[in-house]
Design a protein around this motif. Sequence first.
Motif, PDB file in Angstrom:
ATOM      1  N   UNK A  84       0.798  -1.231   0.000  1.00 59.43           N
ATOM      2  CA  UNK A  84       0.000   0.000   0.000  1.00 59.43           C
ATOM      3  C   UNK A  84       0.826   1.274   0.000  1.00 59.43           C
ATOM      4  N   UNK A  85       2.115   1.167   0.292  1.00 59.10           N
ATOM      5  CA  UNK A  85       2.969   2.360   0.332  1.00 59.10           C
ATOM      6  C   UNK A  85       3.692   2.628  -0.979  1.00 59.10           C
ATOM      7  N   UNK A  86       3.581   1.714  -1.934  1.00 63.13           N
ATOM      8  CA  UNK A  86       4.396   1.830  -3.137  1.00 63.13           C
ATOM      9  C   UNK A  86       4.075   3.088  -3.933  1.00 63.13           C
ATOM     10  N   UNK A  87       2.803   3.451  -4.006  1.00 59.69           N
ATOM     11  CA  UNK A  87       2.434   4.595  -4.832  1.00 59.69           C
ATOM     12  C   UNK A  87       2.916   5.916  -4.229  1.00 59.69           C
ATOM     13  N   UNK A  88       2.812   6.028  -2.922  1.00 59.10           N
ATOM     14  CA  UNK A  88       3.300   7.250  -2.278  1.00 59.10           C
ATOM     15  C   UNK A  88       4.795   7.393  -2.470  1.00 59.10           C
TER      16      UNK A  88
END
Length: 275
Positions: A137-141
């Motif tokens: 879930x943190x990859x895009x940020x």
Amino acid sequence: MGDSSSFRWSELVVVRDGVRLSCRDWGGSGPDVLLLHGLAGHAGEWDATARALREAGYRVLALDQRGHGNSERRPEDVSRAAYVADVVAVVRELQLQRPVLIGQSLGGHTALLTAAAHPELPSALVLVEAGPGGSNPDVQAGIAEWFASWPVPFPTREDAVAFLGGGKRAVGEGWASGLEERADGLWPRFDADVMVRSLDDNATRSFWDEWAAITCPTLAVLGQGEQGGIIRDEEYAEMVRLRPGLYGVSVPGTGHDVHLERPGVLHDLLTGFLD
């Protein structure tokens, strides 16, 4: 169009559902190979590999995936399924015969999903720093923050090479060659928000079922340097557990961009595997 080497490439264009897809066609009359670049990359990253494979007797194409390079810059659909459908359309429109699919990073992920959904399509699969992964879930940020740090426009090519290479000139050259020259400097040929949206699926799920469904021979090439690559030991172990016939090779002294850092080594691995 092309480069100054003995082989020159020409551009082929396939349109799928109104989306323009640009390919570098290096020609050749041998077995077909389709090369897929990673997120925010471009077909030209594969030039050294494409030339070497062409010289080795393969017919070689490299695709600018949707949202990248000379292809449609702002497609509405950037799902994993759309990327896969593009590959299928290119293969069928250009009448490629059971091509070898070779992809790096997100391009490798596209190749993986294509091989899983269309087992009749590829004769073999090569993943360069790519795997089924897990939801992140943190990859895009993290990706958005990275793009925001780019000091664009780059005043000169040397500035771009230095920044994008992170101390590795070959990597910087590969990335910089994909930039667009404008009056005020060099700019990316992609939009950051499109790149971030392209990771929607990867942020929420893993793709182990698809990995287990692949039937064609598969080679995984991993970076093995100070920073290493993105495929961790646990992920690779699970890849082998689910597909015991997997061929895997780590390339010492490399990170995520193995194809740019050691193109000669990669070529030897590719031709050895394909032979």
